[in-house]
Design an enzyme around this catalytic site. Structure first.
Site, PDB file in Angstrom:
ATOM      1  CE  LYS B  50      42.103  34.161  38.819  1.00  0.00           C
ATOM      2  NZ  LYS B  50      42.276  34.383  37.374  1.00  0.00           N
ATOM      3  CB  SER B 301      38.321  27.098  39.779  1.00  0.00           C
ATOM      4  OG  SER B 301      37.088  27.554  39.523  1.00  0.00           O
TER       5      SER B 301
END
Lengths: 315, 315
Positions: B50, B301
């Site tokens: 992110k 991720s």
């Protein structure tokens, strides 16, 4: 005694390229002082920096010698590293392990295609030398070897490339191969930086030895007390000579500090470190007062934590 | 609708350089098929990919606009990423979080210097827009934004650089920002590669939507069932348009498969992955028959696993 040079380490860097992972430095944003980077060698193939030395040593052999195969004795990360490097070269590897070695480590070593021979621990070295002669295999020692030291030194070269103004490098000390190589690279490339060796207090023979100016021998049973099972070895004459030259200071850490560091590395850095790989973080977290200030790199040397022990530390 | 291009992603790569970690591809030697690499985005600052999007979006703002500050609503990794990016730029950040958010995540967000405002979950978006207008703050959305998609796409650009002959890329799908960006980069640079999106079976709205050719809406309560708490969102029109174009196929994984993958990543790859970060590994481990063969990259991720849950999975 001839010591490894920065040129040797630069040559080793070419040998490990594309095989060892070029590990990044990870800035630790959870630390408000914002001066800690981790060098995550636990992310290497086989989970430890040991692939660097094993590859360098095997790569440096004459083709004909290498083709006959290699042999090593170890139940730890060095065994897997030699097996893995030999497999990548397509040459036979024999790994002699103590018959008390954990099944999981024996299985991992076999998974890299090595022939694993289990012997009583007292016969480990003798059996290895016997097999080497019988089969014409070349011994790849865990640390007492210039090529191994040069290979491990590539960790230091990468630190110097990525953070040229580094001020403190924390490196675990056991047989001393990693610290010898890293210290040599850092002193050549970043002469302003201080190289600090870290040992468990329960296996602090090098801390004592460097203070006295000569190698000291701690009983195996004493060194076996630490959970940092990768840090129970002692330097050879060769590595000790390097350490005297390139290590500025030593710090020792307790077992509780090591466990805390394993937990912090998992929660804050998302890394699985084995206890031996966590001692440098333990020094940073728990011995700040003994360390020089400034931009610090802690080498996380390996990640082969016993699953049950790791889960217990995290719980 | 204008879609993000490879040029947008190349520009984003310049913006995140030196801020996001250039994560290496980690070849997984425990897999006898030897075709799996992990892309460990859990090693980013704040523990997730992110930061790439947040940095790209904040960096793309006009100086005067950025100086007034940014705002985001989230209790997850996006909140921390925006707070971290704003701190690096030295601009104010306000993060609006539901008052039921875990204390540990609120504390982490505050640790990056953000002002955290807790509101009832039903008022989250309204309160955020109200504050943005009141204080002149710019909203940084979690995925429904071209700059965010371009930033997340830098993950794909790096995969293409490091493994140009990659054949399969596994990417988690939630709001679809990561999959949109990664898919766009991979299709441009490695047109031979197949991009496979992965969802938890309990939050498989995109799998259903892509099959039907239009977005579908799953009840929040249904999506909340998965332990992969980062994969409970749904695409926007913008991300769904990207996914239709760049995702070749979808695979869904069960909760048990996700847990097994978290365990495998810790033991074999020495990575702490959160459940959302482990779904691609779960697809590789448990759904090989549904995947194309060949050189595969699984994007891990994120790594912000709840410590108690992580310890329980490992035990």
């Amino acid at each position: 005694m001839e010591l490894v040079t920065i040129s040797d380490i630069e040559a080793a860097a070419k040998r490990v390229q594309g095989v060892a992972v070029r590990t990044p430095l990870l800035l630790q944003t959870w630390d408000p002082r914002k001066t800690l980077w981790l060098k995550p060698e636990n992310l290497q193939p086989v989970g430890a920096f040991k692939v660097r030395g094993a590859f360098t040593a095997i790569s440096a052999l004459d083709d004909a010698v290498r083709a006959r195969g290699v042999i090593a004795f170890s139940s730890g990360n060095h065994a897997q590293a030699v097996a893995y490097a030999a497999q990548r070269y397509g040459v036979p590897a024999v790994i002699v392990v103590p018959d008390v070695a954990p099944r999981i480590k024996v299985a991992a070593t076999r998974s890299y295609g090595a022939e694993v021979i289990e012997v009583p621990i007292s016969e480990l070295e003798a059996k290895t030398h016997e097999l080497a002669i019988e089969r014409g295999l070349t011994l790849v020692p865990p640390f007492d070897d210039a090529a191994i030291i040069a290979g491990q030194g590539t960790v230091g070269l990468e630190i110097a490339e990525d953070l040229p103004n580094v001020e403190v490098v924390l490196v675990p000390v056991s047989g001393g191969g990693l610290a010898s190589g890293v210290g040599t690279a850092i002193k050549a490339r970043c002469p302003q930086a201080r190289v600090i060796g870290v040992e468990p207090a329960l296996a602090a023979d090098t801390t004592e030895g460097l203070r006295l100016g000569h190698r000291v021998d701690w009983p195996v049973a004493d060194r076996a007390r630490t959970i940092a099972d990768g840090l129970r070895a002692q330097p050879s004459d060769l590595t000790f000579a390097h350490l005297r030259k390139v290590v500025d200071d030593m710090v020792t850490v307790t077992e509780d500090e090591i466990r805390d560091a394993v937990r912090t590395l998992a929660r804050q850095a998302r890394l699985v470190a084995e206890p031996s790989g966590a001692v440098t973080t333990a020094a940073y977290l728990s011995h700040a007062g003994e360390l020089p200030a400034g931009r610090t790199v802690a080498i996380v040397s390996g990640g082969n934590a016993d699953p049950a022990m790791f889960a217990e530390i995290l719980a």
